[in-house]
Scaffold this motif. Structure first.
Motif, mmCIF file in Angstrom:
data_model
loop_
_atom_site.group_PDB
_atom_site.id
_atom_site.type_symbol
_atom_site.label_atom_id
_atom_site.label_comp_id
_atom_site.label_asym_id
_atom_site.label_seq_id
_atom_site.Cartn_x
_atom_site.Cartn_y
_atom_site.Cartn_z
ATOM 1 N N ARG A 157 89.315 33.687 -1.648
ATOM 2 C CA ARG A 157 88.329 34.738 -1.878
ATOM 3 C C ARG A 157 87.033 34.137 -2.410
ATOM 4 O O ARG A 157 87.025 33.079 -3.020
ATOM 5 N N ARG A 158 85.944 34.869 -2.192
ATOM 6 C CA ARG A 158 84.645 34.450 -2.713
ATOM 7 C C ARG A 158 83.982 35.650 -3.383
ATOM 8 O O ARG A 158 83.904 36.736 -2.809
ATOM 9 N N TYR A 159 83.509 35.439 -4.596
ATOM 10 C CA TYR A 159 82.840 36.488 -5.351
ATOM 11 C C TYR A 159 81.357 36.180 -5.458
ATOM 12 O O TYR A 159 80.948 35.029 -5.624
ATOM 13 N N THR A 160 80.555 37.235 -5.378
ATOM 14 C CA THR A 160 79.101 37.127 -5.510
ATOM 15 C C THR A 160 78.669 37.720 -6.841
ATOM 16 O O THR A 160 79.043 38.838 -7.183
ATOM 17 N N LEU A 161 77.871 36.970 -7.586
ATOM 18 C CA LEU A 161 77.203 37.473 -8.779
ATOM 19 C C LEU A 161 75.727 37.566 -8.443
ATOM 20 O O LEU A 161 75.062 36.555 -8.217
ATOM 21 N N LEU A 162 75.211 38.774 -8.378
ATOM 22 C CA LEU A 162 73.810 39.031 -8.036
ATOM 23 C C LEU A 162 73.048 39.311 -9.325
ATOM 24 O O LEU A 162 73.414 40.211 -10.086
ATOM 25 N N ILE A 163 71.999 38.532 -9.584
ATOM 26 C CA ILE A 163 71.229 38.630 -10.825
ATOM 27 C C ILE A 163 69.813 39.092 -10.500
ATOM 28 O O ILE A 163 69.125 38.492 -9.665
ATOM 29 N N GLY A 164 69.361 40.151 -11.155
ATOM 30 C CA GLY A 164 67.997 40.600 -10.971
ATOM 31 C C GLY A 164 67.008 39.661 -11.640
ATOM 32 O O GLY A 164 67.209 39.248 -12.782
ATOM 33 N N VAL A 165 65.946 39.301 -10.936
ATOM 34 C CA VAL A 165 64.919 38.405 -11.485
ATOM 35 C C VAL A 165 63.576 39.126 -11.574
ATOM 36 O O VAL A 165 62.991 39.243 -12.653
ATOM 37 N N LEU A 166 63.076 39.605 -10.443
ATOM 38 C CA LEU A 166 61.829 40.359 -10.385
ATOM 39 C C LEU A 166 62.068 41.630 -9.583
ATOM 40 O O LEU A 166 62.758 41.594 -8.560
ATOM 41 N N ASP A 167 61.513 42.723 -10.008
ATOM 42 C CA ASP A 167 61.608 43.930 -9.191
ATOM 43 C C ASP A 167 60.437 44.859 -9.474
ATOM 44 O O ASP A 167 60.455 45.663 -10.388
ATOM 45 N N ASP A 168 59.408 44.691 -8.657
ATOM 46 C CA ASP A 168 58.275 45.607 -8.648
ATOM 47 C C ASP A 168 58.265 46.237 -7.262
ATOM 48 O O ASP A 168 57.359 46.005 -6.458
#
Length: 267
Positions: A157-168
């Motif tokens: 299995r492969r897990y993704t950790l998505l991290i917010g950096v910029l969001d305008d």
């Protein structure tokens, strides 16, 4: 030295910023504030999906923002009609220009916490995997990615950790839970990940997309990938490499790093 200080007085250098020198300690501190057993229950209930609007501290967020802006001129833009448009920076470029991100990816505190949430023993991806940690840029009108699963070509299995950096931006991460569990009704949702927020999921289970960016909008996210088994069959490795080259990082970035390598990516 201050312009008002005597020239014969030696001043101690300022202390190093924890955000740049001790990412593992910073993550460990963030994890201490969380109710991990409750989050583990949420992850299970939602079919291997978890969203937190706060995870990384402001210092670490600021460091990621600075690195993201510095690497933007070298991103690889891609366009697949009807499916995706945007820019990407692979782990190979990150290794050269932003070792803080590589250190954060390998944080023992982070991996240990992810293991508690997922219930799996996790490993980092092989050195030749450009998706192990990568930045994704939505900086032009229409940048997006359509509905998809993050299919893993690894043996485990492969897990993704998505991290917010910029969001305008007006972009949303839209998703559907339980689509591969027939006995549970599909559960749609959408989030806009603030800087320092995270989404953790099993990509083979989560159907998701990012809606198109509007004019003069910017969205940048950082992804970390972890696997339960880093092995990959040769024909799946070839498919994965071609997908990486065409849809994400370009042939030069992918294949020059594979010369002499035994493993590859899995996205």
């Amino acid at each position: 030295m201050s312009e008002h200080a005597s020239s014969d007085i030696a001043l101690a250098p300022p202390p190093a910023r924890p955000a740049t020198s001790q990412p593992d300690a910073a993550v460990a501190h963030a994890i201490e504030q969380l109710d991990t057993p409750a989050l583990r229950a949420d992850f299970e209930r939602q079919g291997a999906f978890l969203y937190l609007d706060k995870f990384l501290a402001p210092d670490e967020c600021a460091q990621l923002v600075a690195l993201t802006r510095a690497m933007q001129p070298g991103l690889n833009r891609n366009y697949l009609p009807g499916h995706k448009q945007g820019g990407s920076v692979s782990r190979h470029t990150i290794d050269e220009q932003a070792p803080f991100i590589a250190d954060l990816y390998r944080s023992k505190a982070l991996i240990g916490w992810l293991e508690k949430i997922t219930g799996d023993k996790l490993q980092v991806c092989p050195d030749t995997d450009p998706h192990a940690y990568a930045l994704y840029y939505y900086t032009r009108q229409g940048d997006h990615i359509g509905w998809h699963y993050d299919t893993s070509y690894y043996d485990g299995r492969r897990y993704t950790l998505l991290i917010g950096v910029l969001d305008d931006s007006s972009c949303l991460l839209e998703y559907e839970l339980h689509t591969r569990t027939p006995e549970i009704p599909d559960e749609p949702g959408a989030v806009q990940i603030p800087p320092g927020g995270i989404v953790l999921f099993d990509g083979d289970k989560l159907r998701h997309r990012v809606t198109p960016a509007g004019p003069n909008e910017t969205r940048v996210s950082l992804t970390f990938e972890y696997v339960t088994d880093p092995g990959m069959r040769p024909w799946l490795r070839f498919i994965s490499n071609m997908k990486d080259a065409v849809a994400y990082f370009g042939f030069r970035q992918v294949f020059r790093r594979l010369l002499g390598g035994a493993n590859s990516s899995g996205k």
